[in-house]
Design an enzyme around this catalytic site. Structure first.
Site, PDB file in Angstrom:
ATOM      1  N   CYS A  12       0.680  -1.125  -0.176  1.00  0.00           N
ATOM      2  CA  CYS A  12       0.103   0.045  -0.153  1.00  0.00           C
ATOM      3  C   CYS A  12       0.927   1.181  -0.020  1.00  0.00           C
ATOM      4  O   CYS A  12       2.144   1.354   0.007  1.00  0.00           O
ATOM      5  CB  CYS A  12      -1.107   0.039   1.338  1.00  0.00           C
ATOM      6  SG  CYS A  12      -2.016  -1.128   1.388  1.00  0.00           S
ATOM      7  N   GLY A  38      -0.066   0.197  -5.139  1.00  0.00           N
ATOM      8  CA  GLY A  38      -1.282  -0.536  -4.984  1.00  0.00           C
ATOM      9  C   GLY A  38      -2.301   0.200  -6.082  1.00  0.00           C
ATOM     10  O   GLY A  38      -2.548   1.351  -6.318  1.00  0.00           O
ATOM     11  N   ASN A 113      -0.280   0.884   5.802  1.00  0.00           N
ATOM     12  CA  ASN A 113       0.532   0.326   4.986  1.00  0.00           C
ATOM     13  C   ASN A 113       1.635  -0.711   5.646  1.00  0.00           C
ATOM     14  O   ASN A 113       2.391  -0.386   6.575  1.00  0.00           O
ATOM     15  CB  ASN A 113       1.737   1.139   3.999  1.00  0.00           C
ATOM     16  CG  ASN A 113       2.876   0.208   3.419  1.00  0.00           C
ATOM     17  OD1 ASN A 113       2.518  -0.790   3.068  1.00  0.00           O
ATOM     18  ND2 ASN A 113       3.879   1.023   3.378  1.00  0.00           N
ATOM     19  N   GLY A 114       1.427  -2.071   5.542  1.00  0.00           N
ATOM     20  CA  GLY A 114       2.210  -3.041   6.369  1.00  0.00           C
ATOM     21  C   GLY A 114       1.410  -4.095   6.623  1.00  0.00           C
ATOM     22  O   GLY A 114       0.180  -4.489   6.050  1.00  0.00           O
ATOM     23  N   TYR A 254      12.754  -3.763  -5.441  1.00  0.00           N
ATOM     24  CA  TYR A 254      11.656  -4.119  -6.093  1.00  0.00           C
ATOM     25  C   TYR A 254      10.443  -3.180  -6.044  1.00  0.00           C
ATOM     26  O   TYR A 254       9.712  -2.684  -6.888  1.00  0.00           O
ATOM     27  CB  TYR A 254      11.292  -5.489  -6.069  1.00  0.00           C
ATOM     28  CG  TYR A 254       9.940  -6.104  -6.390  1.00  0.00           C
ATOM     29  CD1 TYR A 254      10.002  -6.583  -7.926  1.00  0.00           C
ATOM     30  CD2 TYR A 254       8.797  -5.944  -5.707  1.00  0.00           C
ATOM     31  CE1 TYR A 254       8.861  -6.973  -8.464  1.00  0.00           C
ATOM     32  CE2 TYR A 254       7.555  -6.433  -6.407  1.00  0.00           C
ATOM     33  CZ  TYR A 254       7.577  -7.076  -7.671  1.00  0.00           C
ATOM     34  OH  TYR A 254       6.486  -7.448  -8.424  1.00  0.00           O
TER      35      TYR A 254
END
Lengths: 492, 492, 492, 492
Positions: A12, A38, A113-114, A254
């Site tokens: 996210c 996302g 986010n996580g 990435y």
């Protein structure tokens, strides 16, 4: 989207801003720069000081806000926003963030986010005493923890709750007048603080979102920090001091956008160095004619490899820019062509040549195999795969979608078996020390692994794994390489 | 949609079915017949015995399920569905039902038609001990109440919780293997039980939904009942025996579809009788040329009036069938024409004539005034309004959207003042006794008001009002009639 | 939409206006009132005096113009618009009108309601000398005829071309500064002239569109007339004087909106008189309990029948207002329910009763049979069909979609056979003289059949049929009634 | 999309196939690979041997065919398809190809890539004798020319017509049983012939579309050729032998996809050579730190430059992959940020560095100026622009959207003035001889300029310009450089 190709799903992106006119508009632009994190859903909650207003839906940001009225509706000078990856499914909407909770004593918006490693345990504990969860997201756990501390002031309850959740997290919270940002004790997920010309503070998952709104990067939010931003300015507080920097190395390899800077390191530059070090560790064969990258995420590493190897960097694979997200595959017979619609080999470049292909990672191995096949069909004499990260052997519990070892090719096969399975002429990976050296965070101090999490490669997780503890220990059912190759030959 | 015209917003429709193949498909057809009860959102949850799957969105049922794949996704032989009216707004989606709750010990789906009068109090109590609500809907309260009873078996917890919530409600719940239906102790909201040829049980807000799926109407669900439907058949249980039938009279007057049968009474027939009794109580002036109805909800009453008065029934107003729900009004200058797009006066019918207009009710009075104006512009010599229900003076707390007395014209003005304000030549309402006589429920027994709630007309609510208690007592700020008329003349 | 139910497809609606600000907006409102004449596509062309701009698409008007920018784009103070019925198909868009032709010497927009009986012949002639048609619509023929007269001034070429096309037509044309309206020599299709308060002229298919934009009805456009409207005012010209009034009787019976006035006759009033005369000619059986109409188009006739027969008018059938135009029928097994989604019988009204059902016409007979079946399933003791128009035996070549005799039930079967086939207890039709009497056009003069076309009933077409000449003569292949009934019993 | 950024609008892509099952599906995949040639509209016409069926709409291919039913509808084993760029506007749909013409003696489908230089003259001639054009596209002219030859057999009429149209064109035509492909006498536009494993012939604008459907590249269609493909196989015919190869050099520089091969030359390879030769002609300054490319179209040239210059190739600019095509810019104040949403400078790479930016061309110069500014804002010490093609001084009449000299920066300003205007530290272009050398077509023979059209750079058009003759001669109104710079400084 290379992500789709590979099956590694980023988590996210979050963005928050305090004290600008039309904060929702600025948030829109910030989220736009985070869209790579996302594409399944997006949302914004804004506050006009009195009332929080929310708009969110499935789809790309620009699809969610295709009607300008929906952005206009989000009045006020503070806002938080979110872009999310979500598992395909029919009602993922309940999981699209930010969440907005209306209490009789006020409103709270929340996004995240996580991945929490003890969410299941916490949920069970809360449910056992009567809590009701509406989303399947971990995010909701935090608000329940806070609200259960019924007699505690909000900030104290928030800090106490942040100490209860484990794993990787970057939370943004917003009440009608205050913006909060909190990062996990290891700094697994990236989170940066910026400032606009008018002094307004901005918090975002990556610095590219600060650039997009003309904000200056001030610093990375540090492990264990709780930022409190309101009309009194910014207060950098801590909910814990037991911290240890361990940034997710997949961000460098990435996830993150090449123009972002995380803990002082530009992503493109780090990737290029990975490619250069890879060229040293896993050199090109003598007869190699060129280096090509897998678009788009491996291009930086590929140019690094080419430069270090003294080989020309060529465009041997190109990516179709017009991939519809919901693609029709009209007939079963043409399904196979569907795969070829994302990437195409450049016959005029690769035909008759010995090729080094640089990719950033191998997850399931399916894409690698297809790439090798595609290049050989286009006439490549030989295809040598070089991977600009170490073999991905252990699940990633701090943020991404793959948490099952059985899906990881490197968890089950040796490098030489992997080479056979993907059909390459040779295969080589970057070593962990080289990965660490390539990133070389200036502010890592004496943190282990130069401040990086490399557990995906060596299995040494920097924290307990809680709900996932058993998962890493489960034995793997490994199908013999010969069996798989036979099936492939039979076209299965 | 007369509802939109009038500003009275119906609540919702529910449908549930157990033990048919493709239960979601059947539910789709059932909900289609209930679409008049809510057009803002629709959803279905189906169970295949193992897993509950949900799909819901904003819009008409046919819009929500425009992609056949979304219906196919809802596998299984039991399902519940919902159509809802929701306040316009940007994120009403969180409120679209059925809700689906995933607990670590199972899943529960839930939908609801009605309004809880103590929801605010219950929410506060639950929040004070740490509960978190995600929707602004009352519906969610029930699941929290159930889950807070952590050591109680589900059925007991459900019954106890149903005794805690007050107001008007028809709840459907579904676990992976059982369907539950519960009605409030007064039976304010309609709920019927039907059976298909294969023996499957069906529960729905109105019998027209049973007809739509070829199910036979067995009986009305009775106040205080809890129906439990699963592979063992149906069990008709009670969560309370302290009941008193008091069906919402607005269902007969306005909400329900003409082909539905509620407590043994066909809606069209009841409305026609209201019109007939109205003709006796509020007779047509001598020179009246014809009776016209306001389409579509008042047509039954209007034909009844015409028949009883011995006057021709004419089509003096027609409704445009092609009203877009989200209508653009391109320029401010043409906004006024927008109003005329829903209804049109039939000049060739009304010109030079003395007209009796029969409408079902007056809420704010705005529409009535527009209708009178429209008819006079079309040449009507005189316009006599006849309302086939008593003056709507007290808010409706058991299910619909208007709960503020200040919005009710009849709460503030006498009949003669109302007549002046809407510009009619005369105005007359049905009396409460005639309303009761028109409905004439066969199974009412000795229930007060023949088993009807008439509190909207006489203020005598059959239950305590809890959170709304103070609201009925608040003094009204009434603007003098002359002031309003002056403003209207000035075109304000 | 009764039209869909019945399979008679209305043609189109046209609207044109000269000299109002934002003419496209006004046209939007006018077309909205004509939406019942066509739901497949809509479009508007506006002129700002210099340039013509066009927007058109498939779908309802409100769908086509869902983006306000598309209406804003149509600048200027004159415009023409069109709503159309088009055969389902994948690229019907090329046929959505108005057409806009860009010539190097100017632009012309064109739209049309009607059907040309010699289009095929004209097209062939034009193609044989090299013309290229892009649409399959007749409309395009006119522009080709005009442009082929290369040395003639525009008005002369237009008049000459109007003399070449045969059949029923109401054409609107617009150049950058002038609006033209032309009606066929028999006035088959309706077309009215109106005027707004500011003096602007309006031309529309029906007077209800004038009402919608607050324009006053001035007069019907007369057969053979060519109206020329520009800054010099209006000129009422003729392209022929060989005219004979023969208004399409289906407009009165079925197509037009009840509030429209065609040649001085209000549609609702005419339909009600048809119902009254029908009651005299085809009286109700002694034991009849009530009269019901098929919603929506037969309601006027049904009330007329009820009044004349002294029977109560009841709502025995209701129409679901929320029929999606593109309806999903998810499984084959539920397809049959799909039919029931448009109409529902009101069990509480019809059960145990002897019913007179009044419908406006029988085309294929399929719907009539379904209605009888539906009512009987809902408990009707007997169902007597009464049709408020004569048996529809001959194709309609002047405007609608059915031009094949084999599709017309009355072309193949006697009334008593039709009665058997639809399963009714009795069946009766209105006579031609009664139809004429019911309409009773004040301005018909000594025109045959009171100024009406009744060829659909008696086969005496008021004009040669040109391309269709052979079609009326083709022998019909009639399947014996008994065979059909057997099949029906076997459920085929 | 670099095209959008730059304002050079590519024309179109065509694809045709004969004799495969589900030809429309294969065409879909072929067009998908040609999507870069046009994103405004797409369409396919298929033939089942009897009947031609068409589906087309505005938008990306995947949007146009988002409903699988629309592709299924296109039955048959032959098809042609088209993707197009069209001027923004409201009714561009009439221009979406393939066109489908229904004649009484058969059907013809037609699509086209190119621009006819005498279309205006031909249209006028045809209109003067009565022809009617419906689209504003040149394409329609061909069918009119053919049909006007009323007594000529189709093939002869087609050949004669192809000799009448001038300019650049690649036409595909399809009757119910035959596919035709024709290329202009100079081969301005690319068109290749391929063959599938089953022997089926495929014709496409670029070879990447052949790869996408697994077809083998047989040869380029040659100038003046007319291919006739039907059940008798393929016949390679000519409509003229007066030909001269002059392939549009912009295809090599900018339009075509890197993996395509045109006249034996791979596009990526040609571009890389352009970059290499550019490095020799316009060398990097001594202090240059790196080379960066403008994504995506300049990446090949940039790597060539870097390699030849012995400088590192870096990712200094990145392109947001998630640009919505219809982007909202909610407030005027944030409009400027909108520009930054397409490209972002990578601060971590460029800060403090001397940068060589390689771009493929400069059209208006606006984008170049923004790129320089963006890089300087991101901290670049100096920015040296190197353009991998000669200065674009003369309009392109053979296929793209820019045909006005006044829009071309290089038509008005010297290289040193351009450098000032875009704010670069230095600016250099590739020479025409080097461009020719970089492409180096193997089959050019003794064609001038190695078989390339370089008229855009030297004004020497290989054909008469017909309708555009005067346009190249018109004097340009050139605003002094100082004036523009002053305005820029004032922020205008």
């Amino acid at each position: 989207m290379p992500y789709e190709i590979k099956g590694l799903n980023e988590e996210c992106g979050v963005f928050g801003i305090f004290n600008v006119p039309d904060a929702a508009n600025v948030t829109y632009f910030g989220l736009h720069a985070l869209q790579h994190r996302g594409q399944q859903g997006a949302g914004i909650v804004a506050s006009d000081g009195q009332k929080l207003r929310q708009f969110r839906d499935r789809g790309l940001l620009s699809e969610v806000f295709s009607n300008p009225a929906d952005l206009d509706f989000l009045k006020g000078n503070m806002a938080i926003g979110h872009v999310r990856y979500g598992t395909a499914g029919s009602d993922s909407l309940a999981n699209v963030q930010p969440f907005l909770f209306h209490f009789q004593d006020g409103e709270i918006a929340l996004c995240h986010n996580g991945n929490l490693t003890n969410a299941k345990t916490l949920k069970k504990r809360l449910e056992d005493s009567g809590s009701v969860f509406q989303s399947s997201s971990d995010t909701e756990v935090l608000i329940h923890l806070i609200r259960r501390k019924v007699r505690m002031p909000f900030i104290e309850a928030l800090k106490a709750s942040l100490n209860e959740v484990k794993g990787g997290f970057a939370f943004l919270l917003m009440t009608n007048d205050t913006l909060y940002a909190a990062l996990d004790p290891n700094g697994f997920r990236p989170l940066v603080l910026g400032q606009m010309d008018n002094g307004s503070y901005v918090v975002a998952s990556e610095s590219c979102a600060l650039d997009a709104v003309h904000a200056k990067l001030l610093r990375d939010v540090q492990p264990g920090e709780l930022l409190i931003i309101n009309k009194d300015g910014i207060k950098i507080d801590h909910y814990t001091t037991e911290t240890q920097l361990a940034v997710c190395s997949m961000e460098y390899i990435y996830f993150a956008r090449p123009d972002s800077i995380i803990h002082g390191v530009n992503i493109h530059t780090a990737r290029k160095r990975m490619g250069m070090l890879l060229a040293k560790e896993q050199p090109a064969p003598e007869d190699a004619d060129m280096v090509i990258g897998v678009p788009n995420s491996s291009l930086s590493a590929a140019t690094g490899y080419a430069e270090a190897a003294g080989l020309p960097y060529e465009m041997g694979l190109i990516k179709n820019q017009y991939i519809a997200r919901t693609f029709i595959q009209p007939t079963q017979a043409l399904r196979e062509q569907g795969v070829k619609m994302k990437l195409a080999a450049v016959r005029g470049v690769v035909s008759g040549k010995n090729i080094i292909v640089v990719d950033d990672s191998i997850v399931r191995g399916t894409t690698s195999r297809q790439i090798v096949q595609m290049l050989k069909e286009a006439g490549a004499k030989s295809v040598h795969m070089r991977i600009a990260s170490p073999p991905f052997k252990y699940p990633h519990f701090y943020g991404i979608d793959i948490s099952e070892r059985k899906d990881l090719m490197a968890a089950k096969y040796s490098v030489s078996d992997m080479c056979k399975l993907i059909g390459a002429d040779s295969l080589g990976f970057l070593s962990i020390p080289s990965l660490i050296k390539a990133v070389d965070m200036p502010d890592a101090g004496d943190a282990p692994n130069g401040g990086l999490t490399v557990a995906y490669f060596d299995g040494k997780y920097p924290t307990p794994l809680y709900d996932y503890e058993n998962q890493v220990k489960e034995p793997l059912n490994v199908e013999p390489v010969e069996e798989i190759l036979k099936k492939q030959n039979r076209g299965e």
